[in-house]
Design a protein around this motif. Structure first.
Motif, short mmCIF file in Angstrom:
data_model
loop_
_atom_site.label_atom_id
_atom_site.label_comp_id
_atom_site.label_asym_id
_atom_site.label_seq_id
_atom_site.Cartn_x
_atom_site.Cartn_y
_atom_site.Cartn_z
N ASN A 198 41.05 -24.35 -18.81
CA ASN A 198 42.45 -24.50 -18.54
C ASN A 198 42.84 -23.26 -17.31
OD1 ASN A 198 42.51 -26.62 -20.02
ND2 ASN A 198 42.99 -25.58 -21.83
N ASP A 199 42.04 -22.33 -17.68
CA ASP A 199 42.61 -21.06 -16.65
C ASP A 199 42.01 -21.06 -15.29
OD1 ASP A 199 43.63 -20.10 -18.84
OD2 ASP A 199 41.89 -18.80 -19.71
N VAL A 200 41.03 -21.94 -15.13
CA VAL A 200 40.30 -22.05 -13.64
C VAL A 200 40.98 -22.89 -12.86
CG1 VAL A 200 38.14 -22.89 -12.73
CG2 VAL A 200 37.68 -22.32 -14.83
N PRO A 201 41.21 -22.52 -11.90
CA PRO A 201 42.21 -23.24 -10.80
C PRO A 201 41.33 -24.56 -10.25
CG PRO A 201 41.95 -20.84 -10.14
CD PRO A 201 40.81 -21.10 -11.20
N ASP A 202 42.34 -25.44 -10.24
CA ASP A 202 41.96 -26.91 -9.74
C ASP A 202 41.11 -26.63 -8.56
OD1 ASP A 202 43.46 -27.72 -11.97
OD2 ASP A 202 44.61 -29.04 -10.80
N GLY A 203 40.24 -27.50 -8.45
CA GLY A 203 39.44 -27.54 -7.04
C GLY A 203 38.28 -26.36 -7.02
N SER A 204 38.27 -25.40 -8.12
CA SER A 204 37.34 -24.27 -7.90
C SER A 204 35.83 -24.80 -8.42
CB SER A 204 37.83 -23.34 -8.70
OG SER A 204 39.13 -22.90 -8.56
N ALA A 205 34.96 -23.80 -8.15
CA ALA A 205 33.63 -23.90 -8.77
C ALA A 205 33.32 -23.11 -10.21
CB ALA A 205 32.49 -23.49 -7.62
N ILE A 206 32.82 -23.92 -10.94
CA ILE A 206 32.52 -23.43 -12.24
C ILE A 206 30.95 -23.64 -12.70
CG2 ILE A 206 33.20 -25.88 -13.32
CD1 ILE A 206 34.37 -23.81 -15.78
N MET A 207 30.48 -22.58 -13.17
CA MET A 207 29.17 -22.63 -13.51
C MET A 207 29.00 -22.40 -15.02
SD MET A 207 25.93 -20.12 -12.04
CE MET A 207 24.42 -20.51 -12.76
N PHE A 208 28.00 -23.25 -15.68
CA PHE A 208 27.76 -23.11 -16.96
C PHE A 208 26.55 -22.74 -17.30
CE2 PHE A 208 31.09 -26.08 -16.50
CZ PHE A 208 32.04 -25.65 -17.63
N SER A 209 26.22 -21.99 -18.38
CA SER A 209 24.80 -21.27 -18.59
C SER A 209 23.63 -22.09 -19.16
CB SER A 209 24.96 -20.09 -19.86
OG SER A 209 25.01 -20.85 -20.85
N SER A 210 22.66 -21.65 -19.55
CA SER A 210 21.41 -22.70 -19.83
C SER A 210 21.58 -23.06 -21.41
CB SER A 210 20.24 -21.57 -20.03
OG SER A 210 20.60 -20.48 -20.85
N ARG A 211 22.77 -22.74 -21.88
CA ARG A 211 23.21 -23.13 -23.32
C ARG A 211 23.93 -24.36 -23.26
NH1 ARG A 211 23.66 -17.76 -22.72
NH2 ARG A 211 25.81 -17.55 -22.41
N GLY A 212 24.07 -24.85 -22.20
CA GLY A 212 24.71 -26.34 -22.14
C GLY A 212 26.26 -26.34 -21.95
N ILE A 213 26.59 -27.49 -21.54
CA ILE A 213 27.89 -27.93 -21.30
C ILE A 213 28.36 -29.29 -22.00
CG2 ILE A 213 26.92 -28.91 -19.05
CD1 ILE A 213 29.86 -28.92 -17.81
N GLU A 222 38.83 -34.01 -14.41
CA GLU A 222 40.09 -33.76 -14.21
C GLU A 222 40.67 -32.97 -13.26
OE1 GLU A 222 40.76 -35.49 -18.93
OE2 GLU A 222 41.63 -33.89 -18.37
N LYS A 223 40.10 -31.74 -13.34
CA LYS A 223 40.72 -30.81 -12.62
C LYS A 223 39.62 -30.41 -11.01
CE LYS A 223 41.19 -26.57 -14.65
NZ LYS A 223 42.60 -26.29 -14.48
N GLN A 224 39.14 -31.51 -10.86
CA GLN A 224 38.21 -31.83 -9.73
C GLN A 224 37.67 -30.46 -9.38
OE1 GLN A 224 41.52 -32.82 -7.08
NE2 GLN A 224 40.71 -34.78 -7.08
N LEU A 225 36.82 -29.64 -10.48
CA LEU A 225 36.02 -28.59 -10.09
C LEU A 225 34.76 -28.94 -9.90
CD1 LEU A 225 36.79 -26.84 -13.80
CD2 LEU A 225 38.09 -26.59 -11.24
N THR A 226 33.91 -28.13 -8.97
CA THR A 226 32.78 -28.29 -8.72
C THR A 226 31.82 -27.75 -9.75
OG1 THR A 226 33.35 -28.11 -6.49
CG2 THR A 226 30.88 -27.86 -6.96
N VAL A 227 31.12 -28.51 -10.67
CA VAL A 227 30.32 -27.89 -11.65
C VAL A 227 28.84 -27.51 -11.46
CG1 VAL A 227 29.34 -28.79 -14.14
CG2 VAL A 227 31.72 -29.48 -13.21
#
Ligand code: SF4
Length: 311
Positions: free
Chosen positions: A67-82, A92-97
Protein backbone atom coordinates in the motif's frame (compact mmCIF):
# COMPACT_ATOMS: atom_id res chain seq x y z
CA UNK A 1 53.28 -16.63 13.12
CA UNK A 2 56.33 -17.90 15.03
CA UNK A 3 57.80 -21.36 14.59
CA UNK A 4 56.10 -22.70 17.72
CA UNK A 5 52.63 -21.43 16.97
CA UNK A 6 50.05 -24.17 16.63
CA UNK A 7 48.46 -24.59 13.20
CA UNK A 8 44.67 -24.82 13.19
CA UNK A 9 43.06 -26.75 10.34
CA UNK A 10 40.23 -24.82 8.69
CA UNK A 11 37.94 -26.75 6.35
CA UNK A 12 36.27 -24.52 3.76
CA UNK A 13 33.03 -26.36 3.12
CA UNK A 14 31.41 -26.38 -0.30
CA UNK A 15 28.90 -25.64 -1.67
CA UNK A 16 28.87 -22.14 -0.22
CA UNK A 17 28.03 -18.60 -1.35
CA UNK A 18 24.81 -17.68 -3.10
CA UNK A 19 22.51 -20.52 -4.13
CA UNK A 20 21.22 -20.36 -7.68
CA UNK A 21 17.91 -18.81 -6.52
CA UNK A 22 19.63 -15.94 -4.71
CA UNK A 23 22.20 -15.49 -7.48
CA UNK A 24 19.30 -15.15 -9.91
CA UNK A 25 17.77 -12.46 -7.68
CA UNK A 26 21.03 -10.54 -7.48
CA UNK A 27 21.49 -10.70 -11.26
CA UNK A 28 17.89 -9.57 -11.82
CA UNK A 29 18.40 -6.61 -9.52
CA UNK A 30 21.44 -5.49 -11.53
CA UNK A 31 19.35 -5.57 -14.70
CA UNK A 32 16.35 -3.88 -13.11
CA UNK A 33 18.40 -0.98 -11.75
CA UNK A 34 19.54 -0.26 -15.30
CA UNK A 35 15.91 0.11 -16.36
CA UNK A 36 14.36 1.90 -13.36
CA UNK A 37 15.72 4.74 -11.29
CA UNK A 38 14.03 3.40 -8.19
CA UNK A 39 12.57 0.02 -7.36
CA UNK A 40 10.40 -0.73 -4.32
CA UNK A 41 10.67 -3.79 -2.09
CA UNK A 42 8.61 -4.78 0.92
CA UNK A 43 11.11 -7.20 2.43
CA UNK A 44 14.85 -7.81 2.19
CA UNK A 45 15.28 -9.37 -1.24
CA UNK A 46 18.45 -11.07 0.03
CA UNK A 47 18.81 -11.98 3.70
CA UNK A 48 22.00 -10.02 4.17
CA UNK A 49 22.34 -6.62 5.83
CA UNK A 50 25.44 -5.87 3.80
CA UNK A 51 23.65 -6.63 0.54
CA UNK A 52 20.57 -4.64 1.49
CA UNK A 53 22.59 -1.61 2.63
CA UNK A 54 24.26 -1.65 -0.76
CA UNK A 55 20.96 -2.16 -2.62
CA UNK A 56 19.36 0.77 -0.75
CA UNK A 57 22.29 2.96 -1.77
CA UNK A 58 21.75 1.92 -5.40
CA UNK A 59 18.10 2.96 -5.61
CA UNK A 60 16.07 0.27 -3.86
CA UNK A 61 13.36 1.72 -1.61
CA UNK A 62 12.09 -0.47 1.20
CA UNK A 63 8.53 0.09 2.41
CA UNK A 64 6.34 -1.59 4.99
CA UNK A 65 3.55 -2.79 2.68
CA UNK A 66 2.47 -2.75 -0.94
CA UNK A 67 0.00 0.00 0.00
CA UNK A 68 3.01 2.29 0.54
CA UNK A 69 4.24 1.84 -3.05
CA UNK A 70 3.20 4.74 -5.32
CA UNK A 71 0.87 3.68 -8.14
CA UNK A 72 2.65 2.97 -11.40
CA UNK A 73 6.04 2.22 -9.75
CA UNK A 74 8.29 -0.82 -10.10
CA UNK A 75 8.28 -3.38 -7.30
CA UNK A 76 10.59 -6.35 -6.86
CA UNK A 77 9.89 -9.56 -4.97
CA UNK A 78 12.54 -11.94 -3.66
CA UNK A 79 13.30 -15.59 -4.37
CA UNK A 80 10.93 -16.41 -1.51
CA UNK A 81 7.91 -15.77 -3.67
CA UNK A 82 4.91 -13.57 -4.26
CA UNK A 83 1.33 -14.45 -3.38
CA UNK A 84 -1.66 -14.31 -5.70
CA UNK A 85 -3.26 -11.77 -3.34
CA UNK A 86 -0.23 -9.49 -3.61
CA UNK A 87 -0.12 -9.87 -7.39
CA UNK A 88 -3.78 -8.82 -7.55
CA UNK A 89 -3.03 -5.76 -5.44
CA UNK A 90 -0.04 -4.90 -7.64
CA UNK A 91 -2.28 -5.14 -10.67
CA UNK A 92 -4.81 -2.75 -9.10
CA UNK A 93 -2.00 -0.26 -8.44
CA UNK A 94 -0.60 -0.72 -11.96
CA UNK A 95 2.80 -1.67 -10.61
CA UNK A 96 5.52 -3.19 -12.74
CA UNK A 97 6.27 -6.46 -10.96
CA UNK A 98 9.77 -7.91 -11.00
CA UNK A 99 9.28 -11.42 -9.76
CA UNK A 100 12.50 -13.14 -8.66
CA UNK A 101 10.74 -16.16 -7.17
CA UNK A 102 13.11 -19.11 -7.13
CA UNK A 103 11.88 -21.80 -9.57
CA UNK A 104 12.00 -24.33 -6.72
CA UNK A 105 9.68 -22.15 -4.63
CA UNK A 106 7.39 -21.50 -7.60
CA UNK A 107 7.03 -25.23 -8.25
CA UNK A 108 6.20 -25.87 -4.61
CA UNK A 109 3.63 -23.08 -4.68
CA UNK A 110 1.94 -24.62 -7.76
CA UNK A 111 1.83 -28.07 -6.20
CA UNK A 112 0.36 -26.75 -2.95
CA UNK A 113 -2.33 -24.88 -4.88
CA UNK A 114 -3.10 -28.04 -6.91
CA UNK A 115 -3.42 -30.21 -3.82
CA UNK A 116 -5.78 -27.74 -2.16
CA UNK A 117 -7.75 -27.64 -5.45
CA UNK A 118 -8.10 -31.44 -5.31
CA UNK A 119 -9.92 -31.07 -1.99
CA UNK A 120 -7.04 -31.92 0.34
CA UNK A 121 -6.59 -30.30 3.71
CA UNK A 122 -3.07 -28.87 3.37
CA UNK A 123 -0.64 -28.70 6.28
CA UNK A 124 2.52 -26.69 5.73
CA UNK A 125 5.52 -27.34 7.97
CA UNK A 126 7.42 -24.09 8.36
CA UNK A 127 7.59 -20.70 9.95
CA UNK A 128 4.42 -18.65 9.45
CA UNK A 129 6.48 -15.44 9.57
CA UNK A 130 8.74 -16.56 6.70
CA UNK A 131 7.91 -14.98 3.36
CA UNK A 132 7.80 -18.33 1.60
CA UNK A 133 5.01 -19.50 3.89
CA UNK A 134 3.18 -16.16 3.83
CA UNK A 135 3.28 -16.41 0.03
CA UNK A 136 1.76 -19.88 0.08
CA UNK A 137 -0.98 -18.79 2.46
CA UNK A 138 -1.76 -15.81 0.27
CA UNK A 139 -2.04 -18.02 -2.81
CA UNK A 140 -4.44 -20.72 -1.67
CA UNK A 141 -8.13 -20.09 -1.96
CA UNK A 142 -9.14 -22.45 0.85
CA UNK A 143 -9.77 -22.30 4.59
CA UNK A 144 -8.34 -25.79 4.96
CA UNK A 145 -4.69 -24.72 5.14
CA UNK A 146 -2.70 -24.96 8.37
CA UNK A 147 0.88 -24.06 9.29
CA UNK A 148 2.73 -26.06 11.93
CA UNK A 149 6.20 -25.46 13.26
CA UNK A 150 6.26 -27.63 16.39
CA UNK A 151 4.65 -30.62 18.00
CA UNK A 152 2.64 -28.18 20.12
CA UNK A 153 1.10 -26.70 16.96
CA UNK A 154 -0.02 -30.19 15.98
CA UNK A 155 -1.93 -30.59 19.26
CA UNK A 156 -3.96 -27.53 18.27
CA UNK A 157 -5.04 -28.92 14.88
CA UNK A 158 -8.73 -29.87 14.60
CA UNK A 159 -9.87 -33.36 13.64
CA UNK A 160 -9.83 -34.11 9.91
CA UNK A 161 -11.84 -37.36 10.06
CA UNK A 162 -12.90 -38.47 6.59
CA UNK A 163 -10.80 -35.81 4.84
CA UNK A 164 -7.75 -36.27 2.62
CA UNK A 165 -4.75 -34.53 4.22
CA UNK A 166 -1.39 -33.69 2.60
CA UNK A 167 1.64 -31.89 4.01
CA UNK A 168 4.37 -29.82 2.39
CA UNK A 169 7.44 -28.20 3.94
CA UNK A 170 9.40 -24.97 3.70
CA UNK A 171 12.39 -25.46 1.38
CA UNK A 172 15.05 -24.23 3.80
CA UNK A 173 14.54 -26.42 6.87
CA UNK A 174 16.68 -29.11 8.49
CA UNK A 175 15.16 -32.53 7.68
CA UNK A 176 15.97 -33.80 11.19
CA UNK A 177 13.56 -31.19 12.56
CA UNK A 178 10.97 -31.97 9.88
CA UNK A 179 11.04 -35.64 10.77
CA UNK A 180 10.07 -34.96 14.39
CA UNK A 181 7.07 -32.97 13.17
CA UNK A 182 6.01 -35.50 10.52
CA UNK A 183 6.24 -38.31 13.08
CA UNK A 184 3.89 -36.38 15.36
CA UNK A 185 1.59 -35.55 12.43
CA UNK A 186 1.41 -39.21 11.40
CA UNK A 187 0.47 -40.30 14.88
CA UNK A 188 -2.39 -37.79 14.92
CA UNK A 189 -3.39 -38.19 11.24
CA UNK A 190 -2.32 -41.74 10.18
CA UNK A 191 -3.41 -41.33 6.54
CA UNK A 192 -1.60 -38.04 5.97
CA UNK A 193 0.60 -38.06 2.87
CA UNK A 194 3.42 -35.85 1.67
CA UNK A 195 2.07 -33.74 -1.17
CA UNK A 196 4.76 -35.00 -3.54
CA UNK A 197 5.04 -38.72 -4.13
CA UNK A 198 8.35 -40.46 -3.25
CA UNK A 199 9.79 -37.73 -1.03
CA UNK A 200 9.43 -36.88 2.64
CA UNK A 201 10.02 -33.14 2.50
CA UNK A 202 10.46 -30.22 0.11
CA UNK A 203 13.88 -29.03 1.25
CA UNK A 204 15.81 -27.88 -1.83
CA UNK A 205 18.97 -29.53 -3.09
CA UNK A 206 21.05 -26.39 -2.40
CA UNK A 207 20.11 -26.57 1.28
CA UNK A 208 20.50 -30.35 1.54
CA UNK A 209 23.97 -30.34 -0.06
CA UNK A 210 25.28 -27.90 2.55
CA UNK A 211 23.79 -29.94 5.36
CA UNK A 212 25.25 -33.16 3.92
CA UNK A 213 28.78 -31.79 3.93
CA UNK A 214 28.36 -30.64 7.55
CA UNK A 215 27.24 -34.14 8.55
CA UNK A 216 30.26 -35.60 6.79
CA UNK A 217 32.88 -33.32 8.37
CA UNK A 218 31.26 -33.28 11.84
CA UNK A 219 33.39 -36.04 13.46
CA UNK A 220 36.59 -34.27 12.31
CA UNK A 221 36.04 -30.78 13.73
CA UNK A 222 35.49 -29.11 17.07
CA UNK A 223 33.99 -25.88 15.76
CA UNK A 224 31.51 -25.11 12.97
CA UNK A 225 31.32 -21.49 11.86
CA UNK A 226 28.09 -20.71 10.00
CA UNK A 227 28.11 -17.49 8.07
CA UNK A 228 24.61 -16.04 7.66
CA UNK A 229 21.95 -13.81 9.18
CA UNK A 230 19.96 -14.82 12.25
CA UNK A 231 16.77 -14.17 10.26
CA UNK A 232 17.87 -16.50 7.46
CA UNK A 233 16.04 -19.84 7.76
CA UNK A 234 18.76 -21.39 5.71
CA UNK A 235 21.54 -20.23 8.05
CA UNK A 236 19.65 -21.39 11.12
CA UNK A 237 19.13 -24.82 9.49
CA UNK A 238 22.90 -25.13 9.07
CA UNK A 239 23.28 -24.34 12.77
CA UNK A 240 20.63 -26.95 13.64
CA UNK A 241 22.40 -29.46 11.42
CA UNK A 242 25.74 -28.83 13.16
CA UNK A 243 24.21 -29.24 16.60
CA UNK A 244 22.34 -32.39 15.58
CA UNK A 245 25.59 -33.87 14.37
CA UNK A 246 27.13 -33.31 17.82
CA UNK A 247 29.70 -30.70 16.81
CA UNK A 248 30.99 -29.33 20.12
CA UNK A 249 30.85 -25.65 19.16
CA UNK A 250 28.57 -24.15 16.54
CA UNK A 251 28.79 -20.38 16.08
CA UNK A 252 26.84 -18.25 13.61
CA UNK A 253 28.31 -14.95 12.50
CA UNK A 254 27.07 -12.31 10.05
CA UNK A 255 30.38 -10.72 9.18
CA UNK A 256 33.93 -10.17 10.46
CA UNK A 257 32.49 -8.02 13.30
CA UNK A 258 31.04 -11.23 14.79
CA UNK A 259 34.46 -12.82 15.23
CA UNK A 260 35.52 -12.82 18.87
CA UNK A 261 39.29 -12.65 19.50
CA UNK A 262 39.24 -15.97 21.36
CA UNK A 263 37.05 -17.80 18.83
CA UNK A 264 39.83 -20.24 17.89
CA UNK A 265 41.22 -20.70 21.42
CA UNK A 266 41.48 -24.41 22.18
CA UNK A 267 40.32 -25.30 18.66
CA UNK A 268 42.33 -27.81 16.61
CA UNK A 269 40.14 -27.88 13.54
CA UNK A 270 37.07 -26.01 12.40
CA UNK A 271 34.86 -25.76 9.35
CA UNK A 272 33.45 -22.67 7.70
CA UNK A 273 30.23 -22.74 5.69
CA UNK A 274 27.90 -20.05 4.44
CA UNK A 275 24.16 -19.84 4.07
CA UNK A 276 22.70 -19.29 0.63
CA UNK A 277 22.44 -15.50 1.06
CA UNK A 278 26.14 -14.77 1.59
CA UNK A 279 28.33 -13.59 -1.22
CA UNK A 280 31.79 -15.05 -1.84
CA UNK A 281 33.76 -11.84 -1.00
CA UNK A 282 32.18 -11.80 2.47
CA UNK A 283 33.32 -15.37 3.04
CA UNK A 284 36.84 -14.52 1.88
CA UNK A 285 36.85 -11.59 4.29
CA UNK A 286 36.02 -13.96 7.15
CA UNK A 287 38.76 -16.37 6.10
CA UNK A 288 41.30 -13.53 6.15
CA UNK A 289 40.07 -12.18 9.47
CA UNK A 290 40.43 -15.60 11.08
CA UNK A 291 43.99 -15.82 9.79
CA UNK A 292 44.82 -12.70 11.75
CA UNK A 293 43.95 -14.60 14.93
CA UNK A 294 45.84 -17.84 14.40
CA UNK A 295 48.01 -19.82 12.03
CA UNK A 296 45.49 -21.64 9.85
CA UNK A 297 45.93 -24.19 7.13
CA UNK A 298 42.85 -23.98 4.97
CA UNK A 299 41.63 -27.10 3.19
CA UNK A 300 38.87 -27.01 0.60
CA UNK A 301 36.29 -29.65 1.48
CA UNK A 302 35.24 -31.78 -0.23
CA UNK A 303 38.28 -31.75 -2.46
CA UNK A 304 36.77 -31.14 -5.86
CA UNK A 305 37.94 -30.66 -9.38
CA UNK A 306 38.59 -27.06 -10.28
CA UNK A 307 39.26 -26.13 -6.67
CA UNK A 308 41.63 -23.42 -7.81
CA UNK A 309 38.62 -21.60 -9.13
CA UNK A 310 37.01 -21.82 -5.72
CA UNK A 311 40.05 -20.90 -3.68
S1 SF4 B 1 17.63 -21.88 -0.81
FE1 SF4 B 1 16.76 -23.28 -2.34
S2 SF4 B 1 14.61 -22.68 -2.53
FE2 SF4 B 1 15.67 -20.99 -1.49
S3 SF4 B 1 16.26 -19.61 -3.13
FE3 SF4 B 1 17.99 -20.98 -2.82
S4 SF4 B 1 17.68 -22.67 -4.30
FE4 SF4 B 1 15.74 -21.56 -4.11
Amino acid sequence: MNAHEKIVIGYLLHPRGYCFGVKRTVDMLDQVLKLYKSVYVIEDIVHSKLFMDNALARGIIKVHSINDVPDGSAIMFSSRGISQKTLKKADEKQLTVIDATCPVVKKLQEEVIDKAGEGYVVIIIGNRAHQQIATLLGSIDSDDVYVVNSEMDIDLLPSFDGRKVAYFTQTSLFPGDIRKITDALKSKIPDIIHGRPDTEHDVCAETLDRQAVIAEIAPTIDLLLVLGASYSANAMSLVRCGLSNNIKNVIRIDSREGIQKDILNGINSFALISSTSVDEPVIKDIENSLQNLAGIEYIIYPEIEGQQALA
